[in-house]
Design a protein around this motif. Structure first.
Motif, PDB file in Angstrom:
ATOM      1  N   GLU A 120       0.674 -29.248  17.943  1.00 35.78           N
ATOM      2  CA  GLU A 120      -0.299 -28.551  17.130  1.00 35.78           C
ATOM      3  C   GLU A 120       0.318 -28.227  15.950  1.00 35.78           C
ATOM      4  OE1 GLU A 120       0.059 -27.155  20.435  1.00 35.78           O
ATOM      5  OE2 GLU A 120      -1.333 -28.830  20.774  1.00 35.78           O
ATOM      6  N   ARG A 124       0.122 -29.578  11.871  1.00 38.06           N
ATOM      7  CA  ARG A 124      -0.242 -28.592  10.740  1.00 38.06           C
ATOM      8  C   ARG A 124       0.978 -28.779   9.450  1.00 38.06           C
ATOM      9  NH1 ARG A 124      -0.494 -22.360  11.208  1.00 38.06           N
ATOM     10  NH2 ARG A 124       1.395 -22.690  12.334  1.00 38.06           N
TER      11      ARG A 124
ATOM     12  N   SER B  81      -8.226 -31.206  14.061  1.00 35.20           N
ATOM     13  CA  SER B  81      -7.952 -31.750  15.562  1.00 35.20           C
ATOM     14  C   SER B  81      -8.427 -31.217  16.579  1.00 35.20           C
ATOM     15  CB  SER B  81      -6.392 -31.951  15.532  1.00 35.20           C
ATOM     16  OG  SER B  81      -5.876 -30.687  15.723  1.00 35.20           O
ATOM     17  N   GLU B  83      -7.126 -30.052  19.338  1.00 34.18           N
ATOM     18  CA  GLU B  83      -6.125 -29.034  19.591  1.00 34.18           C
ATOM     19  C   GLU B  83      -5.346 -28.503  18.145  1.00 34.18           C
ATOM     20  OE1 GLU B  83      -3.737 -31.289  22.385  1.00 34.18           O
ATOM     21  OE2 GLU B  83      -5.103 -30.698  24.049  1.00 34.18           O
ATOM     22  N   PHE B  84      -5.599 -27.570  17.936  1.00 31.16           N
ATOM     23  CA  PHE B  84      -4.845 -26.980  16.677  1.00 31.16           C
ATOM     24  C   PHE B  84      -4.577 -25.337  16.759  1.00 31.16           C
ATOM     25  CE2 PHE B  84      -8.268 -23.958  15.661  1.00 31.16           C
ATOM     26  CZ  PHE B  84      -9.452 -24.331  16.216  1.00 31.16           C
ATOM     27  N   SER B  85      -3.574 -25.071  16.180  1.00 33.04           N
ATOM     28  CA  SER B  85      -3.101 -23.717  16.221  1.00 33.04           C
ATOM     29  C   SER B  85      -3.303 -22.946  14.734  1.00 33.04           C
ATOM     30  CB  SER B  85      -1.584 -23.728  16.548  1.00 33.04           C
ATOM     31  OG  SER B  85      -0.888 -24.331  15.681  1.00 33.04           O
ATOM     32  N   PRO B  87      -1.938 -19.379  12.660  1.00 31.10           N
ATOM     33  CA  PRO B  87      -1.112 -18.285  13.137  1.00 31.10           C
ATOM     34  C   PRO B  87      -1.975 -16.956  13.315  1.00 31.10           C
ATOM     35  CG  PRO B  87      -1.326 -18.835  10.610  1.00 31.10           C
ATOM     36  CD  PRO B  87      -1.984 -19.889  11.439  1.00 31.10           C
ATOM     37  N   SER B  88      -1.177 -16.067  13.881  1.00 25.96           N
ATOM     38  CA  SER B  88      -1.508 -14.756  14.423  1.00 25.96           C
ATOM     39  C   SER B  88      -1.413 -13.684  12.896  1.00 25.96           C
ATOM     40  CB  SER B  88      -0.826 -14.321  15.498  1.00 25.96           C
ATOM     41  OG  SER B  88      -1.291 -13.100  15.902  1.00 25.96           O
ATOM     42  N   ILE B  89      -2.410 -13.993  12.163  1.00 30.13           N
ATOM     43  CA  ILE B  89      -2.539 -13.149  10.735  1.00 30.13           C
ATOM     44  C   ILE B  89      -3.850 -12.976  10.633  1.00 30.13           C
ATOM     45  CG2 ILE B  89      -0.057 -13.821   9.776  1.00 30.13           C
ATOM     46  CD1 ILE B  89      -1.581 -15.807   8.111  1.00 30.13           C
ATOM     47  N   ARG B  93      -5.626 -13.257   4.760  1.00 29.20           N
ATOM     48  CA  ARG B  93      -3.847 -13.834   4.674  1.00 29.20           C
ATOM     49  C   ARG B  93      -3.945 -15.193   4.665  1.00 29.20           C
ATOM     50  NH1 ARG B  93       0.653 -11.875   3.528  1.00 29.20           N
ATOM     51  NH2 ARG B  93       2.617 -12.128   4.575  1.00 29.20           N
ATOM     52  N   TYR B  94      -4.503 -15.729   5.741  1.00 26.94           N
ATOM     53  CA  TYR B  94      -4.529 -17.290   5.995  1.00 26.94           C
ATOM     54  C   TYR B  94      -5.061 -18.086   4.920  1.00 26.94           C
ATOM     55  CZ  TYR B  94      -5.385 -21.764   8.215  1.00 26.94           C
ATOM     56  OH  TYR B  94      -5.484 -23.137   8.654  1.00 26.94           O
ATOM     57  N   LEU B  97      -2.786 -17.800   1.709  1.00 27.44           N
ATOM     58  CA  LEU B  97      -1.320 -18.631   1.829  1.00 27.44           C
ATOM     59  C   LEU B  97      -2.060 -20.125   1.895  1.00 27.44           C
ATOM     60  CD1 LEU B  97       0.268 -16.546   4.714  1.00 27.44           C
ATOM     61  CD2 LEU B  97       0.797 -16.610   2.413  1.00 27.44           C
ATOM     62  N   ASN B  98      -2.712 -20.524   2.381  1.00 21.88           N
ATOM     63  CA  ASN B  98      -3.259 -22.010   2.400  1.00 21.88           C
ATOM     64  C   ASN B  98      -4.006 -22.600   1.497  1.00 21.88           C
ATOM     65  OD1 ASN B  98      -2.275 -23.214   5.256  1.00 21.88           O
ATOM     66  ND2 ASN B  98      -2.811 -20.999   5.615  1.00 21.88           N
ATOM     67  N   HIS B 124      -9.034 -11.222  12.509  1.00 22.01           N
ATOM     68  CA  HIS B 124      -7.606 -11.404  12.687  1.00 22.01           C
ATOM     69  C   HIS B 124      -7.496 -12.621  13.711  1.00 22.01           C
ATOM     70  CE1 HIS B 124      -3.424 -11.013  13.957  1.00 22.01           C
ATOM     71  NE2 HIS B 124      -3.383 -10.374  12.963  1.00 22.01           N
TER      72      HIS B 124
END
Lengths: 292, 282
Positions: A120, A124, B81, B83-85, B87-89, B93-94, B97-98, B124
């Motif tokens: 994953e 990304r 996708s 399965e995706f991840s 970040p723990s923010i 903020r995400y 940043l993106n 969060h």
């Protein structure tokens, strides 16, 4: 460079770096804190263990002046007049710091492609709208250059906190500030400085390359792999030169033990560049599903 | 816009997952990529996104090979996708940043998407359930305003209101210059959204038809009438009568029953395309 350039754009590079640091700030802060903490622990614990001895040495150095005259004491130039023993005390601390420096900079470099550690995360990273070169440069700047900056800052902090702490404890009211001690390693500057710069640079490149092979647990894996390769190389060279010794009647010592600092610097620079080139090529070939 | 030619890929050298795939997609449509588990749907999406290297063939997006992963291409394709991840923010903020990496990112669209899913931006990401993460991620993906949006099993993990919101979300996202490819095996979740149907099985595309073309040729009914069922090309028994697929001889459009069409295609891969040319299936 404009954003239309498909190889490099400053905007994309800085966005990439902000994203990487911003999303992993806790991990980076923790690593920096552990590095600075270890350096501080070494300097303070070494000073504590040798505090009495160092005070005696300092006393011996300062009693050389007539009647502890404050003006003479202020004019005292520790860089040239400090006793050899007192210098050795600092050299020992700095040797320990050098070891931590090498480990820490290598560790930071080994986390360069941690963002590729799972399918994953790899997806990304691979689909982030930046060129391969920008992703490579971002990882290089954060984990290699950033690693150096963190370690240099940690070193500086450890020496000055040590100075601050023990200058409060000393009855003489003064111990030498780190910047009064002159160059990092007196007497062996060129060799030691060359090693202090080029060996960590080479090790960093090795661990940086390792992180493209093993993004997860990269440090121990690269460490063991590199150790095995090094031992194998040494045995091969030793065996080769033992044969050479028998035939030619020469020393039988591998040439790496006979090289001077400059040759080391050139050799290590070449190997460092080679490691980064291989790491870049590996990044270009990386897919979301690892097939190697 | 997207041209796939002779695309072959396998995770092992002599075991292709995809074998000589040829596809062409135009802007302004929602493509449903259907297939059983293991058919290679996700692999095809990864290849389109440039995250895998084909063994043979190319994927060209607006003339660029996607495997080159040019920033221009990556900034115009978004892959959600299965399965995706995240970040723990915090979500804000995400986004901060993106979003700068996507030149056409719209904060207004993001707000609208979050509203549609009943979410606020004060979240969060580390504290969300999988379904909520999916909603947030899809909202962000759509707000990036990429011309090509790839979605792999987007309704997995969504609750019933979430699936309903998803359909409104996709319907509201369509523009003339955007293409959405939705890969799923849960055909009921997306059946009314699609403009084009692609069915994959046994390493290749066995059906590549626009929905209007399918509706012109085929009629779908639910009936217990044995006369009708006897003349059906295919039927699946159900509680209120069988769902049947017949030739459309009277010219009336009916809603496509994707389950029946999919079942027929999987069981008759050789003859599925023939029925659109009035051939009799074997």
């Amino acid at each position: 460079m404009s954003a239309n350039n498909q190889t490099f754009s400053l905007h994309r590079l800085s966005a990439c770096m902000r994203k990487e640091i911003g999303e992993n700030s806790r991990r980076y802060l923790l690593s920096a804190a552990v590095t600075a903490g270890l350096m501080l622990l070494v300097t303070v614990s070494y000073s504590a263990m040798h505090h009495h001895e160092s005070m005696e040495l300092y006393k011996g150095a300062t009693e050389a002046f007539s009647g502890n005259d404050m003006s003479e004491l202020k004019a005292f130039n520790p860089g040239t007049q400090i006793s050899e023993a007192y210098h050795r005390y600092h050299a020992m601390i700095r040797s320990w710091l050098s070891v931590i420096f090498m480990f820490a900079t290598s560790f930071f470099a080994s986390t360069a492609f941690y963002s590729m550690a799972s399918k994953e995360w790899r997806l990304r990273t691979l689909t982030t709208p930046a060129s391969q070169f920008e992703k490579f440069l971002s990882a290089l700047l954060i984990s290699v250059v950033g690693g150096w900056l963190v370690c240099v800052a940690g070193w500086w902090l450890a020496e000055y906190l040590n100075y601050w702490l023990f200058s409060m404890l000393t009855p003489y009211g003064k111990i030498f500030r780190p910047d009064e001690l002159g160059p990092l390693f007196n007497g062996y500057q060129s060799t030691f400085l060359s090693m202090l710069i080029f060996i960590p640079l080479f090790l960093q490149s090795l661990f940086f390359l390792g992180s493209t092979v093993w993004p997860r647990l990269s440090f121990p894996k690269t460490f063991w792999a590199a150790s095995l390769i090094l031992v194998a190389m040494l045995f091969t060279l030793k065996a080769g030169f033992s044969i050479g010794f028998d035939i030619l009647g020469r020393t039988g010592i591998p040439p790496m033990f006979l090289m001077d600092a400059h040759t080391y610097a050139y050799l290590l620079s070449g190997l460092t560049l080679m490691n980064y080139a291989i790491a870049y090529a590996r990044l270009r070939e990386t897919d979301v599903v690892r097939q190697w | 816009m997207l041209n796939i030619s002779n695309l072959t890929f396998g995770y092992k050298q002599h075991h292709p997952i995809l074998d000589s795939i040829n596809l062409s997609m135009q802007p302004g449509g929602i493509y449903g990529l259907l297939g059983p588990n293991g058919a290679g749907k996700s692999t095809l999406l990864y290849l389109i996104a440039g995250a895998l290297t084909p063994q043979k063939g190319t994927v060209l997006y607006k003339g660029n090979d996607t495997r080159r992963r040019l920033p221009e291409t990556l900034g115009d394709i978004f892959l959600v996708s299965e399965e995706f991840s995240l970040p723990s923010i915090s979500f804000k903020r995400y986004v901060k940043l993106n979003a700068p990496l996507y030149p056409r990112f719209s904060h207004e669209t993001l707000r609208r998407n979050l509203d549609l899913f009943g979410l606020s931006s004060d979240l969060h990401l580390g504290a969300l359930s999988m379904g909520q993460k999916k909603k947030v991620f899809m909202s962000f993906a759509l707000a990036c305003n990429t011309s090509l949006l790839l979605m792999d099993e987007p309704t997995n993990g969504l609750d019933i209101p979430g699936k309903s919101a998803f359909r409104r979300f996709i319907a509201g996202a369509m523009t003339d210059d955007r293409t959405i490819i939705i890969s799923t095996h849960q055909v009921r979740d997306i059946d009314r959204l699609l403009d084009h149907i692609l069915i994959m099985d046994e390493h290749r595309i066995i059906l590549d038809r626009p929905t209007c073309g399918i509706q012109q040729s085929l009629r779908f009914v639910t009936t217990s009438d044995k006369t009708v069922l006897n003349s059906a090309l295919h039927s699946i028994p159900g509680i209120g009568g069988a769902s049947a697929m017949l030739r459309n001889t009277d010219g009336d459009d009916t809603e496509i029953n994707l389950e029946v069409l999919f079942d027929f295609a999987i069981n008759n891969p050789q003859s599925i395309n023939g029925i659109f040319n009035n051939e009799t299936p074997a």
